[in-house]
Design an enzyme around this catalytic site. Sequence first.
Site, short mmCIF file in Angstrom:
data_model
loop_
_atom_site.label_atom_id
_atom_site.label_comp_id
_atom_site.label_asym_id
_atom_site.label_seq_id
_atom_site.Cartn_x
_atom_site.Cartn_y
_atom_site.Cartn_z
N GLU A 243 -10.22 8.83 -52.18
CA GLU A 243 -11.18 9.60 -52.98
C GLU A 243 -12.09 8.68 -53.79
O GLU A 243 -13.31 8.87 -53.82
CB GLU A 243 -10.45 10.58 -53.89
CG GLU A 243 -11.40 11.44 -54.72
CD GLU A 243 -10.70 12.59 -55.42
OE1 GLU A 243 -10.31 13.55 -54.73
OE2 GLU A 243 -10.53 12.51 -56.65
N ARG A 269 -47.89 13.49 -61.86
CA ARG A 269 -48.04 13.99 -63.22
C ARG A 269 -49.10 13.18 -63.97
O ARG A 269 -48.99 11.94 -64.05
CB ARG A 269 -46.69 13.92 -63.95
CG ARG A 269 -46.74 14.25 -65.43
CD ARG A 269 -47.06 15.69 -65.70
NE ARG A 269 -46.78 16.03 -67.11
CZ ARG A 269 -47.23 17.11 -67.70
NH1 ARG A 269 -47.97 17.98 -67.01
NH2 ARG A 269 -46.94 17.36 -68.96
N GLN A 280 -45.86 1.50 -68.02
CA GLN A 280 -44.64 0.73 -67.82
C GLN A 280 -43.39 1.45 -68.32
O GLN A 280 -42.30 1.27 -67.76
CB GLN A 280 -44.76 -0.63 -68.50
CG GLN A 280 -45.59 -1.64 -67.73
CD GLN A 280 -45.48 -3.04 -68.32
OE1 GLN A 280 -44.93 -3.22 -69.40
NE2 GLN A 280 -45.98 -4.03 -67.59
#
Length: 380
Positions: A243, A269, A280
């Site tokens: 797992e 956007r 940045q």
Amino acid sequence: MDFELAAEQLRHREAILDGVRSRLPGRSRGAADEHFTRAEWSTAAELGLTGLCLPKTHGGGSLGALDTALSLEAFGDACTDTGLVFGVAAHLLACAVPVRDFAGAEVRDELLRGFSDGTLISANAMTEPDAGSDVGRLSVTAERDGDTYVLTGTKSFASNAPLADVLVTYAVTDPKAGFLGVSAFAVPRRLPGIDVGPPMAKMGLWGCPAGEVRFDGCRVPARYRLGEDGQGSGIFQHSMSWERACLFGLYLGLMDRQLRQCAQHARERQQFGRAIGDFQSVSHRVAAMRQRLEAARLLLYRACWLMDQNRDSKVATALSKVAVSEAAVANGLDAVQIFGGSGYLTPAGIEAQLRDSVPATLFSGTTEIQRELIARETGL
């Protein structure tokens, strides 16, 4: 040292991506008590996802650890219902693997094909209210009575339990033997004396129901014991090695999808007359997200490769588990920040990625437990 995936691995990945995107793309964000359906589970099974590392003789794919992780990575990328992906991975790695490797021939034949074809859902019932990371404090007991074991006590946080047909559980058979006094069982849900509670309200992974399991004098035929008496702790650690190494591939897939969404949003956007990706503060955040993802991926692939080579993978698995889970949470926070207000709202699904990532630092051994293991193996 070759970092390229083989052509067959790439074909298998594309097949999963295409199959999941067309048949299991995920649900729109719903209520916290919504979880996957039997129909969705069956679809995952038809795509081969519930039997990836199970034997071909029992309907599985006979994949090794790395190919299993690669498959779960593709599943996590293509399916936005991370709870469903997690439920399938937990079923396969925490439950089916110990049955595959430790059940008798009769029980293997009874259960493994159902695990592979999706007609049986399994749940791992190990954690207890007072025994999470400290698995040496189990209070559920299994007393031998002829050809049966009588199980008594309560398990908690059992993923898939409300829908499960089989409960892989661990109980104390010899209180005086400590680590060697725990035994493992694959318990059919139909047996009398089993009460599974309703789905718990959770922060994330809504698609995977988790519940409490109560054993009240449940008589389990001895053939459903996995391995020998007293081997339960070792069996549990074996399943957890699978797992911890493979399941976290699903978070690599989630982060891949998330990174693409963030890069696209940063390009499109506009603020102050420019794409936000030109700033940045945003572009460097995206770069950090990719750095975490790529580093975590390399650690996970290495851990799985070591398992496939039958080499010691304990530290490598712990390192990859910490790296992937912490990267998932950090990237989730960055994604919300990049999307801003829309990332905080549910329709975009960005906040869900963060909620679904938080428990990754808890299950399969907490980050603190993994760091203790790493420290010990480093000589401290």
